[in-house]
Design a protein around this motif. Structure first.
Motif, PDB file in Angstrom:
ATOM      1  N   LEU A 135      20.098  16.641 -45.284  1.00  0.00           N
ATOM      2  CA  LEU A 135      19.333  17.201 -44.171  1.00  0.00           C
ATOM      3  C   LEU A 135      19.839  18.585 -43.786  1.00  0.00           C
ATOM      4  O   LEU A 135      19.070  19.509 -43.533  1.00  0.00           O
ATOM      5  CB  LEU A 135      19.427  16.272 -42.961  1.00  0.00           C
ATOM      6  N   LEU A 136      21.169  18.713 -43.706  1.00  0.00           N
ATOM      7  CA  LEU A 136      21.749  19.998 -43.340  1.00  0.00           C
ATOM      8  C   LEU A 136      21.380  21.092 -44.341  1.00  0.00           C
ATOM      9  O   LEU A 136      21.240  22.267 -43.979  1.00  0.00           O
ATOM     10  CB  LEU A 136      23.273  19.878 -43.247  1.00  0.00           C
ATOM     11  N   GLU A 137      21.198  20.699 -45.573  1.00  0.00           N
ATOM     12  CA  GLU A 137      20.892  21.683 -46.622  1.00  0.00           C
ATOM     13  C   GLU A 137      19.410  21.996 -46.734  1.00  0.00           C
ATOM     14  O   GLU A 137      19.026  23.141 -46.971  1.00  0.00           O
ATOM     15  CB  GLU A 137      21.394  21.164 -47.964  1.00  0.00           C
ATOM     16  N   LEU A 138      18.529  20.981 -46.499  1.00  0.00           N
ATOM     17  CA  LEU A 138      17.115  21.134 -46.843  1.00  0.00           C
ATOM     18  C   LEU A 138      16.173  21.152 -45.641  1.00  0.00           C
ATOM     19  O   LEU A 138      15.057  21.648 -45.753  1.00  0.00           O
ATOM     20  CB  LEU A 138      16.686  20.008 -47.788  1.00  0.00           C
ATOM     21  N   ALA A 139      16.549  20.566 -44.517  1.00  0.00           N
ATOM     22  CA  ALA A 139      15.623  20.391 -43.391  1.00  0.00           C
ATOM     23  C   ALA A 139      15.180  21.740 -42.818  1.00  0.00           C
ATOM     24  O   ALA A 139      15.913  22.736 -42.925  1.00  0.00           O
ATOM     25  CB  ALA A 139      16.286  19.546 -42.311  1.00  0.00           C
ATOM     26  N   PRO A 140      13.958  21.761 -42.227  1.00  0.00           N
ATOM     27  CA  PRO A 140      13.013  20.659 -42.084  1.00  0.00           C
ATOM     28  C   PRO A 140      12.294  20.354 -43.401  1.00  0.00           C
ATOM     29  O   PRO A 140      11.883  21.278 -44.120  1.00  0.00           O
ATOM     30  CB  PRO A 140      12.042  21.162 -41.020  1.00  0.00           C
ATOM     31  N   VAL A 141      12.123  19.079 -43.677  1.00  0.00           N
ATOM     32  CA  VAL A 141      11.561  18.661 -44.949  1.00  0.00           C
ATOM     33  C   VAL A 141      11.063  17.230 -44.798  1.00  0.00           C
ATOM     34  O   VAL A 141      11.445  16.513 -43.866  1.00  0.00           O
ATOM     35  CB  VAL A 141      12.653  18.747 -46.054  1.00  0.00           C
ATOM     36  N   ARG A 142      10.178  16.797 -45.702  1.00  0.00           N
ATOM     37  CA  ARG A 142       9.706  15.419 -45.661  1.00  0.00           C
ATOM     38  C   ARG A 142      10.817  14.468 -46.104  1.00  0.00           C
ATOM     39  O   ARG A 142      11.672  14.815 -46.913  1.00  0.00           O
ATOM     40  CB  ARG A 142       8.484  15.250 -46.552  1.00  0.00           C
ATOM     41  N   LEU A 143      10.732  13.237 -45.595  1.00  0.00           N
ATOM     42  CA  LEU A 143      11.765  12.245 -45.863  1.00  0.00           C
ATOM     43  C   LEU A 143      11.880  11.927 -47.346  1.00  0.00           C
ATOM     44  O   LEU A 143      12.986  11.728 -47.863  1.00  0.00           O
ATOM     45  CB  LEU A 143      11.465  10.959 -45.080  1.00  0.00           C
ATOM     46  N   SER A 144      10.773  11.924 -48.055  1.00  0.00           N
ATOM     47  CA  SER A 144      10.817  11.579 -49.481  1.00  0.00           C
ATOM     48  C   SER A 144      11.663  12.563 -50.276  1.00  0.00           C
ATOM     49  O   SER A 144      12.380  12.177 -51.210  1.00  0.00           O
ATOM     50  CB  SER A 144       9.394  11.537 -50.046  1.00  0.00           C
ATOM     51  N   ARG A 145      11.623  13.823 -49.903  1.00  0.00           N
ATOM     52  CA  ARG A 145      12.427  14.809 -50.627  1.00  0.00           C
ATOM     53  C   ARG A 145      13.917  14.609 -50.355  1.00  0.00           C
ATOM     54  O   ARG A 145      14.751  14.820 -51.232  1.00  0.00           O
ATOM     55  CB  ARG A 145      12.015  16.224 -50.224  1.00  0.00           C
ATOM     56  N   ILE A 146      14.244  14.194 -49.146  1.00  0.00           N
ATOM     57  CA  ILE A 146      15.644  13.896 -48.828  1.00  0.00           C
ATOM     58  C   ILE A 146      16.139  12.745 -49.689  1.00  0.00           C
ATOM     59  O   ILE A 146      17.276  12.754 -50.179  1.00  0.00           O
ATOM     60  CB  ILE A 146      15.805  13.554 -47.333  1.00  0.00           C
ATOM     61  N   THR A 181      15.180  11.935 -52.654  1.00  0.00           N
ATOM     62  CA  THR A 181      15.422  12.439 -54.007  1.00  0.00           C
ATOM     63  C   THR A 181      16.740  13.203 -54.072  1.00  0.00           C
ATOM     64  O   THR A 181      17.541  13.022 -54.990  1.00  0.00           O
ATOM     65  CB  THR A 181      14.265  13.361 -54.440  1.00  0.00           C
ATOM     66  N   ALA A 182      16.986  14.058 -53.076  1.00  0.00           N
ATOM     67  CA  ALA A 182      18.212  14.851 -53.081  1.00  0.00           C
ATOM     68  C   ALA A 182      19.456  13.984 -52.937  1.00  0.00           C
ATOM     69  O   ALA A 182      20.507  14.288 -53.515  1.00  0.00           O
ATOM     70  CB  ALA A 182      18.159  15.877 -51.943  1.00  0.00           C
ATOM     71  N   ALA A 183      19.334  12.876 -52.183  1.00  0.00           N
ATOM     72  CA  ALA A 183      20.483  12.003 -51.968  1.00  0.00           C
ATOM     73  C   ALA A 183      20.624  10.940 -53.043  1.00  0.00           C
ATOM     74  O   ALA A 183      21.608  10.190 -53.047  1.00  0.00           O
ATOM     75  CB  ALA A 183      20.375  11.330 -50.601  1.00  0.00           C
ATOM     76  N   GLY A 184      19.642  10.862 -53.964  1.00  0.00           N
ATOM     77  CA  GLY A 184      19.707   9.879 -55.032  1.00  0.00           C
ATOM     78  C   GLY A 184      19.499   8.457 -54.562  1.00  0.00           C
ATOM     79  O   GLY A 184      20.124   7.524 -55.091  1.00  0.00           O
ATOM     80  N   LEU A 185      18.603   8.240 -53.592  1.00  0.00           N
ATOM     81  CA  LEU A 185      18.370   6.918 -53.032  1.00  0.00           C
ATOM     82  C   LEU A 185      16.933   6.487 -53.266  1.00  0.00           C
ATOM     83  O   LEU A 185      16.002   7.314 -53.218  1.00  0.00           O
ATOM     84  CB  LEU A 185      18.656   6.912 -51.526  1.00  0.00           C
ATOM     85  N   ASP A 186      16.727   5.176 -53.495  1.00  0.00           N
ATOM     86  CA  ASP A 186      15.360   4.667 -53.591  1.00  0.00           C
ATOM     87  C   ASP A 186      14.804   4.478 -52.182  1.00  0.00           C
ATOM     88  O   ASP A 186      15.502   4.705 -51.183  1.00  0.00           O
ATOM     89  CB  ASP A 186      15.300   3.363 -54.386  1.00  0.00           C
ATOM     90  N   ASP A 187      13.537   4.067 -52.087  1.00  0.00           N
ATOM     91  CA  ASP A 187      12.877   3.993 -50.781  1.00  0.00           C
ATOM     92  C   ASP A 187      13.583   3.043 -49.818  1.00  0.00           C
ATOM     93  O   ASP A 187      13.732   3.332 -48.625  1.00  0.00           O
ATOM     94  CB  ASP A 187      11.413   3.561 -50.959  1.00  0.00           C
ATOM     95  N   THR A 188      14.018   1.884 -50.329  1.00  0.00           N
ATOM     96  CA  THR A 188      14.679   0.906 -49.470  1.00  0.00           C
ATOM     97  C   THR A 188      16.007   1.444 -48.951  1.00  0.00           C
ATOM     98  O   THR A 188      16.323   1.343 -47.754  1.00  0.00           O
ATOM     99  CB  THR A 188      14.910  -0.403 -50.231  1.00  0.00           C
ATOM    100  N   GLN A 189      16.797   2.007 -49.857  1.00  0.00           N
ATOM    101  CA  GLN A 189      18.083   2.571 -49.450  1.00  0.00           C
ATOM    102  C   GLN A 189      17.895   3.725 -48.465  1.00  0.00           C
ATOM    103  O   GLN A 189      18.632   3.855 -47.489  1.00  0.00           O
ATOM    104  CB  GLN A 189      18.850   3.059 -50.679  1.00  0.00           C
ATOM    105  N   LEU A 190      16.887   4.559 -48.731  1.00  0.00           N
ATOM    106  CA  LEU A 190      16.629   5.711 -47.875  1.00  0.00           C
ATOM    107  C   LEU A 190      16.228   5.283 -46.474  1.00  0.00           C
ATOM    108  O   LEU A 190      16.708   5.837 -45.475  1.00  0.00           O
ATOM    109  CB  LEU A 190      15.534   6.580 -48.483  1.00  0.00           C
TER     110      LEU A 190
END
Length: 327
Positions: A26-37, A39-48
């Protein structure tokens, strides 16, 4: 600040590894959609969803209404206060342990304590010993204050004289101290105006006065002060160290008390309504129904208000809100 340091700080505050990765993204990319976060964090939808929900609950990130909303980190002050308070549970447990140790000492050891480390003072001897204590202080007096009070008509004048000669005074008052007739205007506020550092808690475990690092004056319990008129004079030893630790831990968790009320600050109407309902004794379930939010959201908003007010309990929140003119 280095990413590694931020991540380590979040983990120390109790934020999980996956939520930490999301926050750094978030600190690097925001404001941004949650789905892109995700991807950047390497998490699937449930983990995210779980990781981001943890940040929202902690007050560190905004809550999206739907997947098309942009998300961003929130100003962290209130959220960090909440996290710090949660982590302070261990300190609270330490306070209980120390208080329990003193109670065990009182029950098991006091009768057989024969050396000069602990002296028992009773009856009319208490007043002169208290006056001697204030006169002997050179650097600092630390005190737990609560009724009932031993009758010393000149107590406030002696405290003011001690402050005038440069001795630091830190006092933790109980709620009963503020409610005791005349005590607030005739004693507490004059001492604060003269430089006393004051804080308040709902109740204190014992009546206690610590003079420098020399000795402590302590009652057996709040009730026994009035019944038995008994006070202990404790010289430096393990018990003295425990009493100092008890005071310092209670001081850290107490609410600062600054004398006359502050000028009102800006407060959202919804938060003012919430505070009014809480102060009126309305149950959490009824408050949530009244203002149309879930219990979880209610608790989160209460925690944010407590953080803004520097309060560790709802009692402290109500006291500080009243002093700021919010109620």
């Amino acid at each position: 600040m280095a990413t590694a340091k931020v991540g380590e700080a979040l983990r120390r505050l109790g934020i999980g590894d996956e939520a930490t990765r999301v926050y750094l993204a978030l600190l690097e990319l925001a404001p941004v959609r949650l789905s892109r976060i995700g991807t950047a964090a390497g998490l699937d939808d449930t983990q995210l969803a779980a990781a981001y929900g943890e940040l929202v609950d902690a007050g560190l990130a905004s809550a999206p209404v739907d997947g098309r909303d942009a998300i961003a980190p929130l100003p962290p002050a209130a959220g960090l206060q909440i996290l710090s308070r949660h982590r302070a549970a261990e300190l609270d447990a330490s306070c209980v342990t120390v208080a329990g140790a003193f109670d065990a000492f009182r029950r098991q050891r006091l009768a057989e304590f024969k050396d000069d480390l602990v002296e028992v003072v009773t009856g009319e001897e208490i007043g002169p010993r208290l006056r001697q204590a204030w006169d002997s202080a050179r650097e600092q007096i630390c005190q737990f204050d609560s009724p009932p009070y031993f009758p010393i008509p000149t107590a406030t004048d002696e405290a003011l004289a001690t402050l005038a000669r440069g001795v630091t005074q830190r006092v933790v008052y109980s709620r009963e101290s503020l409610e005791f007739p005349g005590n607030l205007t005739q004693s507490i506020e004059p001492c604060i105006a003269a430089g006393e550092q004051a804080r308040v808690v709902p109740s204190v475990p014992v009546k206690l006065v610590i003079i420098d690092d020399a000795y402590a004056l302590v009652s057996l319990s709040i009730k026994e002060v009035d019944v038995h008129h008994t006070m202990l004079v404790v010289q430096p030893c393990g018990l003295f160290a425990a009493l100092v630790a008890l005071f310092e831990q209670t001081w850290q968790s107490a609410l600062p008390f600054h004398g006359p009320p502050h000028r009102p600050h800006r407060l959202l109407p919804a938060d003012r309504r919430l505070l009014s309902l809480l102060a009126g004794g309305v149950s959490d379930d009824d408050i949530a129904k009244e203002i149309g939010i879930s219990r979880r959201t209610l608790f989160r908003r209460v925690e944010v208000l407590m953080a803004r007010l520097g309060a560790a309990t709802r009692f402290q929140m109500a006291l500080q809100a009243q002093r700021r003119g919010w109620l």
